[in-house]
Enzyme design. Structure first.
Site, PDB file in Angstrom:
ATOM      1  N   TYR A 193      60.948  38.911  32.016  1.00 24.69           N
ATOM      2  CA  TYR A 193      60.414  40.231  32.358  1.00 24.69           C
ATOM      3  C   TYR A 193      61.011  40.805  33.631  1.00 24.69           C
ATOM      4  O   TYR A 193      60.397  41.649  34.272  1.00 24.69           O
ATOM      5  CB  TYR A 193      58.880  40.156  32.498  1.00 24.69           C
ATOM      6  CG  TYR A 193      58.181  39.992  31.175  1.00 24.69           C
ATOM      7  CD1 TYR A 193      58.319  38.819  30.445  1.00 24.69           C
ATOM      8  CD2 TYR A 193      57.377  40.995  30.665  1.00 24.69           C
ATOM      9  CE1 TYR A 193      57.682  38.647  29.237  1.00 24.69           C
ATOM     10  CE2 TYR A 193      56.727  40.831  29.455  1.00 24.69           C
ATOM     11  CZ  TYR A 193      56.879  39.659  28.746  1.00 24.69           C
ATOM     12  OH  TYR A 193      56.234  39.495  27.551  1.00 24.69           O
ATOM     13  N   LYS A 220      59.437  25.441  26.819  1.00 22.03           N
ATOM     14  CA  LYS A 220      60.361  25.137  25.726  1.00 22.03           C
ATOM     15  C   LYS A 220      61.544  24.374  26.323  1.00 22.03           C
ATOM     16  O   LYS A 220      62.717  24.716  26.098  1.00 22.03           O
ATOM     17  CB  LYS A 220      60.801  26.469  25.066  1.00 22.03           C
ATOM     18  CG  LYS A 220      61.575  26.311  23.766  1.00 22.03           C
ATOM     19  CD  LYS A 220      60.709  26.083  22.554  1.00 22.03           C
ATOM     20  CE  LYS A 220      61.540  25.775  21.341  1.00 22.03           C
ATOM     21  NZ  LYS A 220      60.754  25.416  20.157  1.00 22.03           N
ATOM     22  N   ASP A 237      55.661  26.143  20.816  1.00 19.55           N
ATOM     23  CA  ASP A 237      55.294  26.285  19.407  1.00 19.55           C
ATOM     24  C   ASP A 237      54.154  25.331  19.040  1.00 19.55           C
ATOM     25  O   ASP A 237      53.215  25.705  18.330  1.00 19.55           O
ATOM     26  CB  ASP A 237      56.515  26.107  18.482  1.00 19.55           C
ATOM     27  CG  ASP A 237      57.498  25.057  18.962  1.00 19.55           C
ATOM     28  OD1 ASP A 237      57.457  24.702  20.148  1.00 19.55           O
ATOM     29  OD2 ASP A 237      58.300  24.569  18.149  1.00 19.55           O
ATOM     30  N   ASP A 283      52.188  35.738  27.839  1.00 23.11           N
ATOM     31  CA  ASP A 283      51.867  37.033  27.247  1.00 23.11           C
ATOM     32  C   ASP A 283      51.395  36.830  25.800  1.00 23.11           C
ATOM     33  O   ASP A 283      50.356  37.338  25.370  1.00 23.11           O
ATOM     34  CB  ASP A 283      53.137  37.903  27.282  1.00 23.11           C
ATOM     35  CG  ASP A 283      52.862  39.364  27.034  1.00 23.11           C
ATOM     36  OD1 ASP A 283      51.682  39.727  26.892  1.00 23.11           O
ATOM     37  OD2 ASP A 283      53.832  40.139  26.970  1.00 23.11           O
ATOM     38  N   ASP A 332      47.265  36.667  23.959  1.00 24.21           N
ATOM     39  CA  ASP A 332      46.812  37.490  22.828  1.00 24.21           C
ATOM     40  C   ASP A 332      46.298  36.603  21.692  1.00 24.21           C
ATOM     41  O   ASP A 332      45.332  36.950  21.011  1.00 24.21           O
ATOM     42  CB  ASP A 332      47.950  38.387  22.298  1.00 24.21           C
ATOM     43  CG  ASP A 332      47.959  39.752  22.981  1.00 24.21           C
ATOM     44  OD1 ASP A 332      47.497  39.832  24.138  1.00 24.21           O
ATOM     45  OD2 ASP A 332      48.424  40.742  22.370  1.00 24.21           O
TER      46      ASP A 332
END
Ligand code: NAD
Length: 342
Positions: free
Chosen positions: A124, A170, A203, A227, A231
């Protein structure tokens, strides 16, 4: 007389003004706050050609805290750059605190987790480029950024009595960037023997969150993963309208619901204000800790209980949760329940 805090309130776009008005309805009678309203966002842009006023940052910096509604960002080239990203980078709000819980009898899943999202680095940074038919976005991970978010999350977990913290990454693929984040976390976690520190690939974390969200306590993660996973947490709770967040730096702090402008339901008075009310509660907790204000801390705790009673016992639920209540019905009920407890 309680100490009074100067809070800048940005109503924002879409359902922002509705849910922020609901949060104001709940916190104003408590007498802790001097609220100053500040306009920014899409409507302001359409009127003035600028997304925010000239003295915007000065006014944010002069406040004890900021309570904001969602600010819309036009997608693709043109329009203006995200005001949210501008605020968090200008005020160096490096930690995004996102507690989210599911309520019994209301949410599809019952759990209580806190996602701590790194807020200023990762993907970002806004550094993107393109050449012919190739485009590149730069993901930046620094040791300093990784250490300070790990420290923030570990301190938060230890202060709030959590027993486990999970770093999500990751690093199996992104060995240097996510690897640096993970290494910093592991090193600092050794200083907190009372907290079990583990890690999970993003994941697998998404899969496990969907299967057994109640097994997570505190998650600390890089910007993009945080982020998305927050959600997911809101989805497990039943609505984006249930979770609030705090963007916190060394000096400044901005609190907001996790959801966006909700243009599809704006102006109807049906948006769920619980996320905005939780954002206000997180602001109260934060100010109470920074200023050693026990009365404010107590009020924040009672506000959390008032929200729970409103949803679980009184079942004053907006349409996103299967009810018929209006935004302000929820606020009135929370304010009444809170008033009974203080
Ligand atoms: P959104 O969160 O606005 O909406 C997604 C879905 O969730 C919609 O169906 C909406 O009706 C529903 N929803 C959201 N909040 C709700 C609430 N309180 N009660 C009931 N239902 C609710 O996401 P979007 O449509 O992707 O984004 C719309 C705009 O918001 C975009 O311009 C985006 O840039 C902006 N946005 C801002 C922020 C922020 O300011 N922090 C965060 C996310 C998105």
């Amino acid at each position: 007389m309680p100490r009074r805090y100067h809070v800048v309130v940005i109503p924002g776009d879409g359902i922002g003004p509705e849910v922020v008005a609901a949060a104001r309805r709940v916190i104003e009678p408590l007498g802790f706050f001097e609220l100053e309203e500040l306009e920014a966002g899409l409507a302001y842009y359409k009127r003035t050609g600028r997304p925010y006023p000239d003295d915007f940052l000065d006014r944010l910096r002069a406040a004890d805290a900021v309570l904001k509604g969602p600010l819309a960002t036009p997608v693709g080239p043109g329009g203006y750059r995200s005001i949210n990203v501008f605020i968090r980078q200008s005020l160096d709000l490096y930690a995004n605190l996102r507690p989210c819980r599911g309520y019994p009898g209301v949410s599809p899943r019952v759990f209580n987790m806190v996602i701590v999202r790194e807020n200023t680095e990762g993907l970002y940074t806004g550094i993107e480029g393109s050449f012919r038919d190739q485009a590149v976005a730069l993901k930046i991970v620094t040791r300093r950024g990784s250490e300070r978010i790990a420290r923030f999350a570990l301190d938060y977990a230890s202060r709030k009595g959590y027993r486990r913290i999970t770093a999500v990454h990751k690093a199996n693929i992104l060995k240097l960037s996510d690897g640096l984040f993970l290494e910093a976390f592991r090193e600092l976690a050794r200083e907190y023997p009372g907290i079990e520190a583990d890690d999970m690939i993003v994941d697998a974390a998404a899969y496990n969150m969907a299967r057994t969200p109640e097994r997570f306590q505190v998650i600390v993660t890089l910007n993009l993963y945080g982020d998305i996973l927050s959600d997911l947490a809101a989805g497990l709770a039943g609505s984006l309208g249930l979770c609030g967040s705090g963007q916190i730096g060394e000096r400044y702090a901005v609190f907001e619901p996790v959801h966006g402008a909700g243009f599809d339901i704006a102006g109807k008075g049906v948006a769920n204000p619980v996320a905005a009310i939780h954002a206000a509660r997180l602001m109260m907790e934060h100010l109470a800790e920074r200023h050693g204000d026990r009365r404010l801390a107590e009020a924040a705790e009672k506000l959390d209980q008032a929200v729970e009673k409103t949803l679980v016992e009184d079942r004053v639920l907006t349409p996103d949760l299967g009810g018929t209540a209006k935004t302000m019905d929820v606020a009135e009920n929370v304010a009444r329940r809170l008033g009974e407890m203080l």
